[in-house]
Structure formats: C-alpha cells, structure tokens
Design a protein around this motif. Sequence first.
Motif, PDB file in Angstrom:
ATOM      1  N   UNK A   3       0.842  -1.200   0.000  1.00 27.36           N
ATOM      2  CA  UNK A   3       0.000   0.000   0.000  1.00 27.36           C
ATOM      3  C   UNK A   3       0.881   1.256   0.000  1.00 27.36           C
ATOM      4  N   UNK A   4       0.337   2.388  -0.400  1.00 29.50           N
ATOM      5  CA  UNK A   4       1.109   3.636  -0.345  1.00 29.50           C
ATOM      6  C   UNK A   4       1.599   3.954   1.067  1.00 29.50           C
ATOM      7  N   UNK A   5       0.789   3.631   2.080  1.00 28.41           N
ATOM      8  CA  UNK A   5       1.207   3.896   3.457  1.00 28.41           C
ATOM      9  C   UNK A   5       2.416   3.044   3.836  1.00 28.41           C
ATOM     10  N   UNK A   6       2.422   1.766   3.413  1.00 30.55           N
ATOM     11  CA  UNK A   6       3.579   0.894   3.664  1.00 30.55           C
ATOM     12  C   UNK A   6       4.832   1.471   3.010  1.00 30.55           C
ATOM     13  N   UNK A   7       4.680   1.982   1.808  1.00 24.20           N
ATOM     14  CA  UNK A   7       5.819   2.587   1.106  1.00 24.20           C
ATOM     15  C   UNK A   7       6.331   3.819   1.843  1.00 24.20           C
ATOM     16  N   UNK A   8       5.410   4.650   2.312  1.00 22.14           N
ATOM     17  CA  UNK A   8       5.834   5.850   3.052  1.00 22.14           C
ATOM     18  C   UNK A   8       6.624   5.473   4.301  1.00 22.14           C
ATOM     19  N   UNK A   9       6.147   4.475   5.031  1.00 26.61           N
ATOM     20  CA  UNK A   9       6.831   4.040   6.256  1.00 26.61           C
ATOM     21  C   UNK A   9       8.235   3.531   5.929  1.00 26.61           C
ATOM     22  N   UNK A  10       8.338   2.686   4.903  1.00 30.18           N
ATOM     23  CA  UNK A  10       9.646   2.153   4.502  1.00 30.18           C
ATOM     24  C   UNK A  10      10.580   3.266   4.057  1.00 30.18           C
ATOM     25  N   UNK A  11      10.099   4.167   3.227  1.00 32.36           N
ATOM     26  CA  UNK A  11      10.947   5.231   2.705  1.00 32.36           C
ATOM     27  C   UNK A  11      11.370   6.212   3.796  1.00 32.36           C
ATOM     28  N   UNK A  12      10.477   6.499   4.739  1.00 31.60           N
ATOM     29  CA  UNK A  12      10.857   7.379   5.861  1.00 31.60           C
ATOM     30  C   UNK A  12      11.892   6.708   6.750  1.00 31.60           C
ATOM     31  N   UNK A  13      11.745   5.403   6.969  1.00 34.00           N
ATOM     32  CA  UNK A  13      12.735   4.676   7.775  1.00 34.00           C
ATOM     33  C   UNK A  13      14.096   4.687   7.090  1.00 34.00           C
ATOM     34  N   UNK A  14      14.118   4.437   5.788  1.00 33.86           N
ATOM     35  CA  UNK A  14      15.376   4.447   5.050  1.00 33.86           C
ATOM     36  C   UNK A  14      15.990   5.844   5.033  1.00 33.86           C
ATOM     37  N   UNK A  15      15.157   6.868   4.873  1.00 31.31           N
ATOM     38  CA  UNK A  15      15.658   8.245   4.904  1.00 31.31           C
ATOM     39  C   UNK A  15      16.250   8.578   6.281  1.00 31.31           C
ATOM     40  N   UNK A  16      15.600   8.117   7.350  1.00 32.44           N
ATOM     41  CA  UNK A  16      16.117   8.357   8.701  1.00 32.44           C
ATOM     42  C   UNK A  16      17.450   7.659   8.935  1.00 32.44           C
ATOM     43  N   UNK A 111      10.980  -3.224  -5.961  1.00 31.76           N
ATOM     44  CA  UNK A 111      11.478  -2.002  -5.313  1.00 31.76           C
ATOM     45  C   UNK A 111      11.418  -2.137  -3.796  1.00 31.76           C
ATOM     46  N   UNK A 112      10.279  -2.593  -3.272  1.00 32.53           N
ATOM     47  CA  UNK A 112      10.098  -2.748  -1.826  1.00 32.53           C
ATOM     48  C   UNK A 112      11.107  -3.758  -1.273  1.00 32.53           C
ATOM     49  N   UNK A 113      11.290  -4.869  -1.986  1.00 30.36           N
ATOM     50  CA  UNK A 113      12.230  -5.892  -1.525  1.00 30.36           C
ATOM     51  C   UNK A 113      13.656  -5.345  -1.451  1.00 30.36           C
ATOM     52  N   UNK A 114      14.077  -4.624  -2.489  1.00 33.21           N
ATOM     53  CA  UNK A 114      15.435  -4.086  -2.501  1.00 33.21           C
ATOM     54  C   UNK A 114      15.624  -2.982  -1.460  1.00 33.21           C
ATOM     55  N   UNK A 115      14.644  -2.095  -1.323  1.00 33.90           N
ATOM     56  CA  UNK A 115      14.764  -1.018  -0.340  1.00 33.90           C
ATOM     57  C   UNK A 115      14.690  -1.549   1.100  1.00 33.90           C
ATOM     58  N   UNK A 116      13.887  -2.589   1.337  1.00 35.64           N
ATOM     59  CA  UNK A 116      13.819  -3.199   2.666  1.00 35.64           C
ATOM     60  C   UNK A 116      15.151  -3.845   3.014  1.00 35.64           C
ATOM     61  N   UNK A 117      15.735  -4.559   2.065  1.00 34.07           N
ATOM     62  CA  UNK A 117      17.043  -5.172   2.281  1.00 34.07           C
ATOM     63  C   UNK A 117      18.098  -4.103   2.552  1.00 34.07           C
ATOM     64  N   UNK A 118      18.047  -3.016   1.802  1.00 26.89           N
ATOM     65  CA  UNK A 118      18.986  -1.914   1.990  1.00 26.89           C
ATOM     66  C   UNK A 118      18.839  -1.300   3.381  1.00 26.89           C
ATOM     67  N   UNK A 119      17.610  -1.100   3.829  1.00 30.24           N
ATOM     68  CA  UNK A 119      17.368  -0.531   5.162  1.00 30.24           C
ATOM     69  C   UNK A 119      17.886  -1.467   6.258  1.00 30.24           C
ATOM     70  N   UNK A 120      17.676  -2.784   6.091  1.00 28.70           N
ATOM     71  CA  UNK A 120      18.168  -3.739   7.087  1.00 28.70           C
ATOM     72  C   UNK A 120      19.697  -3.748   7.145  1.00 28.70           C
ATOM     73  N   UNK A 121      20.335  -3.738   5.979  1.00 31.59           N
ATOM     74  CA  UNK A 121      21.811  -3.741   5.960  1.00 31.59           C
ATOM     75  C   UNK A 121      22.373  -2.468   6.584  1.00 31.59           C
ATOM     76  N   UNK A 122      21.761  -1.331   6.294  1.00 33.21           N
ATOM     77  CA  UNK A 122      22.232  -0.069   6.864  1.00 33.21           C
ATOM     78  C   UNK A 122      22.001  -0.032   8.371  1.00 33.21           C
TER      79      UNK A 122
END
Length: 188
Positions: A3-16, A111-122
Amino acid sequence: MTTPQDLRILLRALAGLTHQAQTLLYDSGYGQARRNETGIRGSNRHSTPCDQQLLATIVDTITPITAGWARNLSMDAQILIPTDVAEKGFWCAWMARHAEQLAAMPWVEDCVEELTDLAHRLAQQLTPLPEPGGIKLPDYATAGEIANAYNITPRAVRKYCAAHGITAWRMPDGTRYSTHQYRQARKD
C-alpha cells in the motif's frame, strides 16, 4: 500487495537511517573541512578518520539504488524530478511524496524488496554486533583499547596490525588502528 502507506513508512525509515549515517560521517570525519561564520577554518587540528565502510555504503550503494528507483518512477509515471532533489539526494523523500504512483507500478514489489534489504543492511551497519568481552570499540582505537577488548597485550596488537597491514593513524594521543580491519583480519 504493497500500500502507499507501507511505502511511506519504509521510505521514511530508510531516509532516517541514511540521515543518521550521514550525520555520523559528518561528525567524525569531516570536521576538518568545517568553517566558522567568517568562512575561515576553525582549527588546523587533525580530524578523526571517518568510517570508510559507512561512507562507501552511502556513496556506492544507498545513493545509486534510491536514485535508480526514483528515476524509474519518474520515467514510468511521467513525473519530473525537481533539481534540488537530484542535487541534494532527497530520493526517499521524493518517492514518499509520490507513494500512490509508486504503489501502482508493476515493479513495486521488487522495489520494496530491494529497499527493505537496503534498510536492514544499513541498520545493521549502524548498530553492529557487540564486541568480544562486552567492550564496544570505536572505529579507530589504540592498541591498549583493542588489547582490553580481546584480552591480549598491546604489544601483540601492534605486532599483529603491522603483520597484517591494518591501517594505522598517528594521532596526538597515540597511534589508532582500524578496528573494522582488525576484526576482518582476525576472522580470516
């Protein structure tokens, strides 16, 4: 289905997480380049070396991946990327702003899979596993600090670092060794 809300949460977490990493780099390694209000360098003291691995993660991994997904969204949804986003690298914020369009793309799950993996590694890189003996070592530590963590002598640390080519920085308070390189050499 993402959902768009899930994307916002993931992207805000990665940005943080990205902001946290950039702040750590700025505070540790780029102090010498800072200037005061008059434009003159504040001091000529040596700055502490920054975490090279974290810098490489931001430059070689985070920025290209987030910029790539943002450009994919821009091309597929016919949305222009503002100049300041491209210049300053606010890719996650820009994608979060267009989460509805991103959620409608056929490649959103990739996109979600790659960005989630990136957030976990960071996140793992920013909060590493505890040191042996429960002693947390900084990125660059003296032979005595490393010796206390590994329960060996400082002389043994100096000899091991010299034999294995561990990066050493001569500082006013003594020589400091790269703890990341030391850990990697001990694993091998």
